[in-house]
Scaffold this active site. Structure first.
Site, PDB file in Angstrom:
ATOM      1  N   LYS A   1     -26.231 -10.077  -5.518  1.00 47.76           N
ATOM      2  CA  LYS A   1     -24.824 -10.002  -5.882  1.00 47.76           C
ATOM      3  C   LYS A   1     -24.987  -9.970  -7.652  1.00 47.76           C
ATOM      4  O   LYS A   1     -24.236  -9.464  -8.346  1.00 47.76           O
ATOM      5  CB  LYS A   1     -24.033 -11.402  -5.739  1.00 47.76           C
ATOM      6  CG  LYS A   1     -23.839 -11.022  -4.319  1.00 47.76           C
ATOM      7  CD  LYS A   1     -23.416 -12.479  -3.698  1.00 47.76           C
ATOM      8  CE  LYS A   1     -23.241 -12.559  -2.170  1.00 47.76           C
ATOM      9  NZ  LYS A   1     -23.089 -13.987  -1.504  1.00 47.76           N
TER      10      LYS A   1
ATOM     11  N   GLY B   1     -17.084 -16.448   4.177  1.00 46.50           N
ATOM     12  CA  GLY B   1     -16.034 -16.945   5.481  1.00 46.50           C
ATOM     13  C   GLY B   1     -15.448 -15.727   6.096  1.00 46.50           C
ATOM     14  O   GLY B   1     -15.341 -14.632   5.135  1.00 46.50           O
TER      15      GLY B   1
ATOM     16  N   ARG C   1     -21.629  -4.807  18.674  1.00 47.39           N
ATOM     17  CA  ARG C   1     -22.984  -4.888  19.386  1.00 47.39           C
ATOM     18  C   ARG C   1     -22.832  -5.327  21.012  1.00 47.39           C
ATOM     19  O   ARG C   1     -23.501  -4.554  21.709  1.00 47.39           O
ATOM     20  CB  ARG C   1     -23.747  -6.212  18.922  1.00 47.39           C
ATOM     21  CG  ARG C   1     -24.556  -5.890  17.620  1.00 47.39           C
ATOM     22  CD  ARG C   1     -25.645  -6.754  17.568  1.00 47.39           C
ATOM     23  NE  ARG C   1     -26.215  -6.862  16.186  1.00 47.39           N
ATOM     24  CZ  ARG C   1     -25.743  -7.649  15.222  1.00 47.39           C
ATOM     25  NH1 ARG C   1     -25.094  -8.682  15.505  1.00 47.39           N
ATOM     26  NH2 ARG C   1     -26.312  -7.717  14.063  1.00 47.39           N
TER      27      ARG C   1
ATOM     28  N   LYS D   1     -23.903  -6.398   0.131  1.00 45.71           N
ATOM     29  CA  LYS D   1     -24.452  -6.478  -1.125  1.00 45.71           C
ATOM     30  C   LYS D   1     -25.673  -5.998  -1.278  1.00 45.71           C
ATOM     31  O   LYS D   1     -26.224  -5.418  -2.059  1.00 45.71           O
ATOM     32  CB  LYS D   1     -24.213  -7.890  -1.657  1.00 45.71           C
ATOM     33  CG  LYS D   1     -24.813  -9.057  -0.644  1.00 45.71           C
ATOM     34  CD  LYS D   1     -23.610  -9.648   0.012  1.00 45.71           C
ATOM     35  CE  LYS D   1     -24.249 -10.133   1.185  1.00 45.71           C
ATOM     36  NZ  LYS D   1     -23.412 -11.299   1.852  1.00 45.71           N
TER      37      LYS D   1
ATOM     38  N   GLY E   1     -20.431 -19.489   9.625  1.00 47.81           N
ATOM     39  CA  GLY E   1     -20.401 -17.928   9.409  1.00 47.81           C
ATOM     40  C   GLY E   1     -20.554 -17.417   8.026  1.00 47.81           C
ATOM     41  O   GLY E   1     -20.489 -16.756   7.561  1.00 47.81           O
TER      42      GLY E   1
ATOM     43  N   ALA F   1       0.784  -1.373   0.007  1.00 48.06           N
ATOM     44  CA  ALA F   1       0.112   0.085  -0.067  1.00 48.06           C
ATOM     45  C   ALA F   1       1.078   1.318  -0.060  1.00 48.06           C
ATOM     46  O   ALA F   1       0.259   2.408  -0.415  1.00 48.06           O
ATOM     47  CB  ALA F   1      -0.924   0.184   1.182  1.00 48.06           C
TER      48      ALA F   1
HETATM   49  N1  HSE Z   1     -24.384 -15.579   2.919  1.00 46.75           N
HETATM   50  C1  HSE Z   1     -23.425 -15.232   1.954  1.00 46.75           C
HETATM   51  C2  HSE Z   1     -23.350 -16.652   0.976  1.00 46.75           C
HETATM   52  C3  HSE Z   1     -22.116 -14.569   2.251  1.00 46.75           C
HETATM   53  O1  HSE Z   1     -23.308 -17.501   1.656  1.00 46.75           O
HETATM   54  O2  HSE Z   1     -22.643 -16.534   0.140  1.00 46.75           O
HETATM   55  C4  HSE Z   1     -21.133 -14.160   1.341  1.00 46.75           C
HETATM   56  O3  HSE Z   1     -21.961 -12.998   0.864  1.00 46.75           O
END
Ligand code: HSE
Length: 436
Positions: A205, A302, A45, A105, A187, A33
């Site tokens: 997307k 992820g 939170r 997104k 996640g 950079a």
């Molecule tokens: N929930 C989204 C997916 C996370 O599973 O693709 C990434 O945008």
């Protein structure tokens, strides 16, 4: 070397990925950079939980306004998801002259036109690589790497959770709910997982990809959206028998009369590379007139994969800080005063091939009735299979593959076939793309 200060909005899965990457690779990233990148503060939170994560030097706060108005902060990274308070905080950050990176997104697909216009007024950058396909630098590839091309179409597996669920169900026979719970624990899933399962996340997307591919404004409402919740094991098995895989695809096609924007389960020939993209992996296949087909593959969700895209956007911003706003890469690839008004097409005008499955009474003349309906509507049948009845049942599954046809004709055929006395229940319709 001067440092650039970053404020995070969110320290969840992606935020932790960003903080971990910058802590581990900070020196190397600074060499790229041209200066150190320091996370000054993070909106969280739960203060106790955030402090327990042990990220040195990051001041955690529950006051988002304080982060986006902090005069010391150069770049705000939004990873909260959803509409509000993300939208207000991003607009406030822009108002205060901050550059913004967002992984959200929904925010870009629905409010991007407003956000980009606010950013242009203030001369700041809004970057959103992490919003599409997690760790794959597909925005950069399409927006910059394919700038020479007229893009005819793109098709992508752009929801990691959905692809993970379909893969585990088909390869391991696992239960839908069980795999979804695992995707949440890892996640991958959105805060509201119906966004993944019903195709809304993929539609967000696709909206973004279509804009940067074709130079059209963001128009999320124009995307036809169907999720994976109705894909059955039978359909997966029949598709395999016929040499196809079912994948959840986002498809954007440029036609003379308009643009097709659609997200739905799709049969793809099993031999195609994209048909073999499994688990949380995403892939986007782009057909350019100069380069031909190119495909971008990698983890679609992820912590660190998405964090990788966030950090890349931060580095990009740092590198362009000295460039005048007019000389930076346009948000949606095309100059904002050169966007096209090519219309989005209604679903009846889509053109595709189709997989149709129905349940018929095993008696003479059934197939003739069905093929008569198809013939009268000028729908060419590529293959038709009637399976054996199971046990004493008089009902049999009939599967048809059509050649490319207008969706309106297929909808009429389905309506007529469902009225035949020899056909039971609804006709299952899955679109089919050869992606050739
Ligand atoms: N929930 C989204 C997916 C996370 O599973 O693709 C990434 O945008």
């Amino acid at each position: 070397m001067k440092s650039v200060k970053v404020g995070l909005l969110g320290l969840g899965t992606v935020g932790q990925g960003v903080a971990t990457i910058l802590a581990r690779n900070g020196d190397e990233i600074a060499r790229r950079a041209g200066c150190d990148i320091v996370i000054k503060s993070a909106l969280v939170r739960n203060l106790g939980k955030a402090e327990a994560l042990g990220f040195d030097g990051i001041a955690v706060t529950q006051d988002g306004k304080a982060v986006v108005t902090d005069p010391d902060i150069d770049i705000v990274v939004e990873m909260m998801g959803g509409d509000e308070p993300a939208l207000s905080l991003v607009l406030s950050a822009i108002e205060h002259g901050k550059h913004v990176v967002t992984a959200n997104k929904a925010l870009i697909a629905v409010h991007g036109n407003q956000i980009f216009s606010a950013a242009a007024d203030k001369g700041v950058v809004v970057a959103f690589e992490p919003a599409v396909a997690g760790g794959i630098p597909v925005i950069k590839a399409v927006r910059e790497g394919l700038a020479a091309n007229r893009i005819a179409w793109l098709a992508g597996i752009i929801n990691g959770t959905g692809n993970f669920i379909l893969t585990e169900m088909t390869q391991k026979g696992r239960d839908f709910a069980d795999v979804l719970a695992e995707a949440q624990a890892l996640g991958y899933a959105e805060a509201d997982p119906t966004f993944d399962v019903e195709g809304i996340d993929a539609a967000h997307k696709l909206t973004i990809l279509a804009s940067i591919a074709f130079g059209i404004p963001l128009q999320f409402d124009a995307v036809y959206t169907e999720g994976i919740s109705k894909v059955t094991r039978d359909d997966v098995a029949f598709a395999e028998e016929l040499g196809y895989r079912i994948k959840h695809l986002g498809v954007a096609k440029m036609r003379d009369d308009g643009v097709e924007l659609r997200v739905h389960p799709t049969l793809i020939p099993a031999s195609r590379l994209i048909a073999n993209v499994n688990g949380v992996m995403n892939a986007v296949l782009v057909q350019g007139d100069a380069v031909g087909p190119t495909m971008y593959y990698g983890p679609g969700a992820g912590s660190e994969p998405t964090g990788s895209s966030v950090v890349a956007d931060i580095v990009d911003i740092v590198r362009t800080l000295s460039a005048a706003p007019g000389h930076r890469v346009p948000n949606l690839a095309f100059q904002s005063d050169s966007l096209s008004s090519h219309p989005a097409l209604a679903p009846d005008a889509f053109e595709s091939s189709y997989y149709l499955r129905l349940t018929a009474i095993d008696q003479p003349g059934v197939l003739a009735d069905i093929t008569r309906v198809m013939g009268e509507l000028d729908i060419s049948i590529e293959a038709i299979v009637q399976k054996e009845p199971v046990g004493d049942s008089v009902e049999v599954p009939v599967i048809m593959l059509t050649r490319q046809v207008r969706e309106g004709a297929v909808n009429s055929a389905i309506a007529q076939i469902e009225k035949l006395a020899s056909v039971k229940g609804e006709v299952t319709r899955i679109r089919m793309e050869t992606l050739g």
